[in-house]
Write a protein that holds these residues in place. Structure first.
Motif, PDB file in Angstrom:
ATOM      1  N   ASP A 194     -49.897  -7.166 -31.868  1.00 16.03           N
ATOM      2  CA  ASP A 194     -48.883  -7.044 -32.917  1.00 16.03           C
ATOM      3  C   ASP A 194     -49.514  -7.233 -34.307  1.00 16.03           C
ATOM      4  O   ASP A 194     -49.266  -6.445 -35.232  1.00 16.03           O
ATOM      5  N   ILE A 195     -50.371  -8.248 -34.421  1.00 14.43           N
ATOM      6  CA  ILE A 195     -50.984  -8.505 -35.742  1.00 14.43           C
ATOM      7  C   ILE A 195     -51.978  -7.397 -36.090  1.00 14.43           C
ATOM      8  O   ILE A 195     -52.012  -6.915 -37.226  1.00 14.43           O
ATOM      9  N   ILE A 196     -52.772  -6.981 -35.109  1.00 14.68           N
ATOM     10  CA  ILE A 196     -53.769  -5.926 -35.407  1.00 14.68           C
ATOM     11  C   ILE A 196     -53.069  -4.622 -35.809  1.00 14.68           C
ATOM     12  O   ILE A 196     -53.539  -3.896 -36.686  1.00 14.68           O
ATOM     13  N   ARG A 197     -51.941  -4.353 -35.182  1.00 12.30           N
ATOM     14  CA  ARG A 197     -51.189  -3.143 -35.581  1.00 12.30           C
ATOM     15  C   ARG A 197     -50.777  -3.230 -37.045  1.00 12.30           C
ATOM     16  O   ARG A 197     -50.878  -2.252 -37.790  1.00 12.30           O
ATOM     17  N   LYS A 198     -50.318  -4.407 -37.439  1.00 13.52           N
ATOM     18  CA  LYS A 198     -49.883  -4.549 -38.842  1.00 13.52           C
ATOM     19  C   LYS A 198     -51.090  -4.448 -39.783  1.00 13.52           C
ATOM     20  O   LYS A 198     -51.019  -3.807 -40.828  1.00 13.52           O
ATOM     21  N   VAL A 199     -52.179  -5.090 -39.395  1.00 12.52           N
ATOM     22  CA  VAL A 199     -53.376  -5.073 -40.253  1.00 12.52           C
ATOM     23  C   VAL A 199     -53.916  -3.644 -40.394  1.00 12.52           C
ATOM     24  O   VAL A 199     -54.267  -3.202 -41.484  1.00 12.52           O
ATOM     25  N   SER A 200     -53.950  -2.926 -39.279  1.00  8.36           N
ATOM     26  CA  SER A 200     -54.557  -1.589 -39.304  1.00  8.36           C
ATOM     27  C   SER A 200     -53.595  -0.526 -39.814  1.00  8.36           C
ATOM     28  O   SER A 200     -54.021   0.563 -40.206  1.00  8.36           O
ATOM     29  N   GLY A 201     -52.294  -0.829 -39.747  1.00 10.09           N
ATOM     30  CA  GLY A 201     -51.312   0.189 -40.126  1.00 10.09           C
ATOM     31  C   GLY A 201     -51.202   1.271 -39.049  1.00 10.09           C
ATOM     32  O   GLY A 201     -50.760   2.384 -39.324  1.00 10.09           O
ATOM     33  N   LEU A 202     -51.608   0.943 -37.812  1.00 10.21           N
ATOM     34  CA  LEU A 202     -51.627   1.938 -36.740  1.00 10.21           C
ATOM     35  C   LEU A 202     -50.805   1.446 -35.543  1.00 10.21           C
ATOM     36  O   LEU A 202     -50.352   0.297 -35.524  1.00 10.21           O
ATOM     37  N   ASP A 203     -50.640   2.322 -34.528  1.00 12.13           N
ATOM     38  CA  ASP A 203     -49.646   2.034 -33.485  1.00 12.13           C
ATOM     39  C   ASP A 203     -50.162   1.280 -32.273  1.00 12.13           C
ATOM     40  O   ASP A 203     -49.426   0.558 -31.629  1.00 12.13           O
ATOM     41  N   GLU A 204     -51.415   1.509 -31.947  1.00 15.07           N
ATOM     42  CA  GLU A 204     -51.895   1.065 -30.635  1.00 15.07           C
ATOM     43  C   GLU A 204     -53.294   0.491 -30.749  1.00 15.07           C
ATOM     44  O   GLU A 204     -54.045   0.846 -31.666  1.00 15.07           O
ATOM     45  N   VAL A 205     -53.655  -0.320 -29.752  1.00 23.02           N
ATOM     46  CA  VAL A 205     -54.935  -1.027 -29.819  1.00 23.02           C
ATOM     47  C   VAL A 205     -55.620  -0.952 -28.458  1.00 23.02           C
ATOM     48  O   VAL A 205     -54.951  -1.011 -27.431  1.00 23.02           O
TER      49      VAL A 205
END
Ligand SMILES: Cc1ncc(COP(=O)(O)O)c(C=O)c1O
Length: 583
Positions: A195-206
């Motif tokens: 959830d945090i990485i999505r917000k940081v990256s501005g992208l949907d999936e990790v």
């Protein structure tokens, strides 16, 4: 008549096609950087022609044509320095020696710490890596109890100071210990991390991987899979990990058939992106802004004093915006490789720092909270590993240790910690903080009359040398003696962390100044009118030619040929005390 017409029409069409191909090829050549770095096949050929050679004892100290008094001064200084390393770091060196022959990384870094002609005669204690058993604040301790300020930055992992990561690791492991090493099933902390990485990256999936290299491999693979196109574009000198698919050229026999290495900041490159139909993705290492079109600066390449790093934020930002635009127009996947810059340049990394949104972003290093990691973030469309309408056309990519519970734990502590107010404030102030500190550093160097200058991109610093010299690579050892720990690449890249207080930074400046004065006093920066960067490079070329064609030795003498002895001893085998002879 008809036959003739058909014949001429076909010949005309074939000529047009040929011309079209030739023009395309020429345009591609123009978009490559004119140096060998831009031409991997030539780089490979030339690398094979360059012979190893080693300066003999006399030339080691006077390869710049210095007089006998200076040579004696240097000889004495080297032996003093050696004595102090051997006595003050005896235990550390003994441990390093014990692994020097059996850890290939150590054999490699020991050989490439200084320009190769000096490597054989430089005593082993200068070249061996370090060993450490403790860190505290911004310092690191070797096995003999010597504390030094750490400017190595653990290859960029250390953004917030070692104590910070110790906490991430300890707390992260404590929170996931009950699950242990289970793989396949996820620890629930993964959800918050994603959830945090999505917000940081501005992208949907990790997706999670074990290293930055793997994250880059996956990004490129997915870009090719979804676009159906073959080629990746990387920029000259840019590092994206050790996968041979992104390191065309020297030391890699893989044919560079699916990689274009183009020039950074170049109109011709934009033209290629606009006109070719085979480009799947453009890979950007945002750190490259510090040394566009050049390799990461390291002391092994310090032949002369012509290192020229410098950072022009506006220019690079404009360039990235134009690359973004053309990638969108042409459906080329724009990949930001933020393995180094992520969570360092800003909370949202280089994307925030330069104000550009990429399609895929790779992270690594610091994001593991001190444990090994590679992460890829992307849009749903690009991250999908199967095609909805082609059930067997899958892009299979998984890895045993992906999303290891301990890594997820340490990452979770890391991600939550950096969201807090104090760190967010540090992020906001960081760019000007580092610029101000470096300005202060340079004022001090100038007021001391030292021939050095510091450049920086945020918290990544580099040392430039103002006077022509063949011995700048010696400076790394004076810095070590003065209590500054550098990575094996030496003064090309000093990686600082947010844990450096103003006091720490002042200490670094003081130690730096002491080291530079000592280096100067020991004669390594001796000057003469004949000693120019151009002359140094010409002399190096002459020495190289003498080594390649031994009959030239004695007949060909370069601009800095010494009065004492001929400067080149011809090719000799590597005789490092610790290197085992094979065969
Ligand atoms: C920009 C970039 N990409 C990829 C990598 C490779 O990461 P790793 O060493 O974790 O494989 C690095 C490592 O330095 C890097 O700086």
């Amino acid at each position: 008549m008809n036959f003739a017409f058909t014949y001429y029409a076909l010949a005309f069409a074939a000529s047009c096609y040929l011309l079209y191909r030739v023009i395309g090829r020429l345009q591609l050549s123009r978009a490559k950087h004119p140096s060998l770095r831009g031409h991997s096949n030539w780089a490979r050929r030339v690398a094979r022609l360059i012979p190893f050679f080693s300066y003999n004892d006399a030339a080691f100290f006077c390869s710049d044509g210095a007089p006998a008094t200076v040579v004696e001064q240097r000889r004495h200084a080297l032996s003093q320095l050696q004595h102090s390393f051997e006595t003050e770091c005896a235990k550390t060196l003994a441990h390093c020696r014990a692994i020097a022959n059996s850890v290939s990384d150590v054999r490699f870094t020991s050989r490439y710490r200084v320009p190769f002609p000096y490597s054989n005669l430089l005593p082993a204690c200068f070249k061996l890596g370090s060993m450490a058993d403790e860190t505290s604040g911004s310092q690191i301790k070797d096995l003999d109890g010597n504390w030094r300020y750490d400017l190595s930055g653990s290859y960029g992992v250390n953004v917030f100071g070692y104590d910070f990561y110790k906490e991430c690791m300890e707390e992260g492991i404590a929170r996931t210990r009950a699950l242990g090493p289970v793989l396949g099933a996820y620890h629930p902390l993964i959800a918050e991390n994603v959830d945090i990485i999505r917000k940081v990256s501005g992208l949907d999936e990790v997706s999670f991987h074990m290293s930055g290299t793997e994250a880059v491999m996956q990004a490129v693979r997915l870009a090719r899979y979804h676009t159906g196109k073959t080629h990746l574009v990387r920029f000259c000198g840019a590092y994206h990990g050790w996968w041979d698919g992104v390191q065309p050229g020297v030391g890699n026999t893989r044919k560079a058939r699916d990689v274009y290495t183009l020039a950074d900041l170049s109109e011709q490159t934009l033209h290629i992106l606009r006109t070719r139909n085979d480009i799947a993705c453009v890979l950007i290492n945002p750190l490259q802004a510090f040394h566009p079109n050049s390799d990461a600066p390291s002391d092994t390449a310090l032949i002369a004093s012509d290192r020229t790093n410098g950072f022009d934020k506006q220019r690079y930002t404009d360039w990235l915006a134009r690359v973004r635009e053309v990638c969108s127009e042409r459906s080329i996947v724009l990949i930001f490789d933020e393995v180094f810059t992520g969570f360092r340049l800003a909370y949202r990394g280089a994307q925030e720092f330069y104000g550009i949104q990429a399609d895929l972003v790779t992270y690594g290093k610091t994001l593991g909270g001190g444990l090994p990691i590679g992460v890829l973030a992307g849009t749903h469309g690009l991250m999908q590993r199967f095609k909805d309408d082609q059930p067997v056309n899958v892009s299979f990519a998984r890895g045993t240790f992906n999303a290891h519970p301990y890594v997820m734990g340490a990452m979770n502590i890391f991600l939550n910690r950096i969201r807090q107010h104090d760190i967010q404030q540090q992020y906001r102030a960081s760019e000007s903080l580092w610029n101000d500190r470096v300005a202060r550093f340079n004022e001090r160097l100038e007021s001391e009359g030292l021939p050095l200058r510091i450049t920086n991109l945020h918290s990544i610093l580099s040392v430039l040398y103002n006077l022509p010299s063949r011995y700048n690579w010696m400076f790394q050892f004076y810095l070590r003696q003065a209590g500054l720990e550098l990575s094996w690449t030496g003064t090309g890249r000093l990686i600082m962390s947010y844990s450096f207080t103003d006091d720490d930074f002042n200490q670094v400046i003081e130690r730096f100044v002491i080291a530079a004065h000592q280096m100067q006093a020991d004669g390594w920066w001796w000057q003469s009118p004949a000693l120019t960067n151009k002359a140094i490079k010409r002399q190096f070329l002459v020495d190289l030619l003498c080594a390649r064609f031994p009959f030239l030795a004695g007949r060909l003498s370069g601009p800095l040929a010494t009065r004492h002895e001929k400067p080149c001893s011809g090719p000799v085998a590597d005789q490092d005390q610790y290197s085992r002879k094979v065969g």
